[in-house]
Design a protein around this motif. Structure first.
Motif, PDB file in Angstrom:
ATOM      1  N   ASP A   1       0.706  -0.626  -0.305  1.00 61.26           N
ATOM      2  CA  ASP A   1      -0.542   0.375   0.286  1.00 61.26           C
ATOM      3  C   ASP A   1       0.785   1.667  -0.189  1.00 61.26           C
ATOM      4  OD1 ASP A   1      -2.968  -1.970  -0.068  1.00 61.26           O
ATOM      5  OD2 ASP A   1      -2.517  -1.491   1.798  1.00 61.26           O
TER       6      ASP A   1
ATOM      7  N   ARG B   1       2.342   1.472  -3.978  1.00 59.88           N
ATOM      8  CA  ARG B   1       1.680   1.790  -4.484  1.00 59.88           C
ATOM      9  C   ARG B   1       1.654   3.164  -4.711  1.00 59.88           C
ATOM     10  NH1 ARG B   1      -1.655  -3.687  -3.686  1.00 59.88           N
ATOM     11  NH2 ARG B   1      -1.068  -5.061  -5.403  1.00 59.88           N
TER      12      ARG B   1
ATOM     13  N   ARG C   1       1.468   5.905  -7.314  1.00 55.86           N
ATOM     14  CA  ARG C   1      -0.103   6.767  -6.830  1.00 55.86           C
ATOM     15  C   ARG C   1       0.314   8.612  -7.051  1.00 55.86           C
ATOM     16  NH1 ARG C   1      -2.332   3.088  -3.920  1.00 55.86           N
ATOM     17  NH2 ARG C   1      -3.672   1.504  -5.363  1.00 55.86           N
TER      18      ARG C   1
ATOM     19  N   ASP D   1       3.665  -2.598 -10.770  1.00 54.06           N
ATOM     20  CA  ASP D   1       2.869  -2.380 -11.536  1.00 54.06           C
ATOM     21  C   ASP D   1       1.156  -1.426 -11.967  1.00 54.06           C
ATOM     22  OD1 ASP D   1       3.881  -5.118 -12.324  1.00 54.06           O
ATOM     23  OD2 ASP D   1       2.364  -6.267 -11.380  1.00 54.06           O
ATOM     24  N   VAL D   2       1.022  -0.789 -10.909  1.00 53.19           N
ATOM     25  CA  VAL D   2       0.373   0.470 -10.692  1.00 53.19           C
ATOM     26  C   VAL D   2       0.621   1.530 -11.679  1.00 53.19           C
ATOM     27  CG1 VAL D   2      -0.805   1.780  -9.651  1.00 53.19           C
ATOM     28  CG2 VAL D   2      -0.823  -0.742  -8.332  1.00 53.19           C
TER      29      VAL D   2
ATOM     30  N   ASP E   1      -0.150   0.625 -15.399  1.00 51.71           N
ATOM     31  CA  ASP E   1      -1.667   1.178 -15.601  1.00 51.71           C
ATOM     32  C   ASP E   1      -1.636   2.829 -15.606  1.00 51.71           C
ATOM     33  OD1 ASP E   1      -2.394  -1.681 -15.656  1.00 51.71           O
ATOM     34  OD2 ASP E   1      -2.766  -1.742 -13.370  1.00 51.71           O
TER      35      ASP E   1
END
Length: 182
Positions: A21, A24, A28, A57-58, A61
């Motif tokens: 988390d 990630r 973001r 991987d985030v 995307d």
């Protein structure tokens, strides 16, 4: 990181949700233009790489450019080795900035019998600045993640580059992630 990590039969990680988390969230944030640096530490085999890869991987995307490299124990004496591999710096002619840095690296290897940087340590700092400029240019196009594994084996020149990038992350859409053993 502490504790154990395992593979979830459904494809995820067990016991690493907080770490995933956090990384990630950083990915973001860099996708939104906010840079930062993260250091993931832990003993060999505890799952540092797996956590980083899964978290990155985030970024793919979200349109973040991800560059990954890993230091190797037997290449500690290869100046700029890890960062050059990570950023695909070679004389390919595909990218002018990378070709320029590759040329500087090539010059440094031919500075005479005195070693990599000959009698001019300023060559090393010119290369550091050129690599930093490359990352700045890349991050001006789109957010960037630079992930360097096994920092404990990185060569001193790569460490200089990472230090300079670490000082710039707040001004760039750049996420710098390094893994290391304690």
């Amino acid at each position: 990181m502490a504790g154990s990590v395992g593979a979830d039969p459904r494809g995820g990680l067990v016991g690493r949700s907080a770490e995933l988390d956090q990384i990630r969230s950083a990915v973001r944030q860099v996708a939104g233009g906010i840079g930062q640096a993260l250091l993931v530490t832990g003993e060999a085999g505890i799952g540092k790489t797996r956590v980083v890869v899964e978290a990155l991987d985030v970024g793919v995307d979200l349109g973040v450019r991800v560059f990954r490299g890993a230091a190797e124990e037997l290449e500690r004496r290869r100046p700029f080795g890890v960062i050059a591999d990570c950023l695909a710096i070679h004389d390919s002619g595909v990218d002018d900035r990378r070709t320029h840095v590759a040329g500087l690296l090539d010059e440094a290897t031919h500075d005479g019998d005195e070693g990599w940087f000959g009698e001019s340590p300023s060559t090393e700092f010119r290369i550091v600045e050129a690599v930093v400029a490359l990352v700045e240019e890349l991050s001006a196009r789109s957010p960037v993640v630079v992930a360097v594994e096994d920092l404990q084996w990185a060569d001193p020149s790569t460490l200089l580059v990472l230090h300079r990038l670490g000082r710039r992350v707040r001004q760039l859409p750049l996420l710098l992630i390094c893994t290391a053993r304690p």
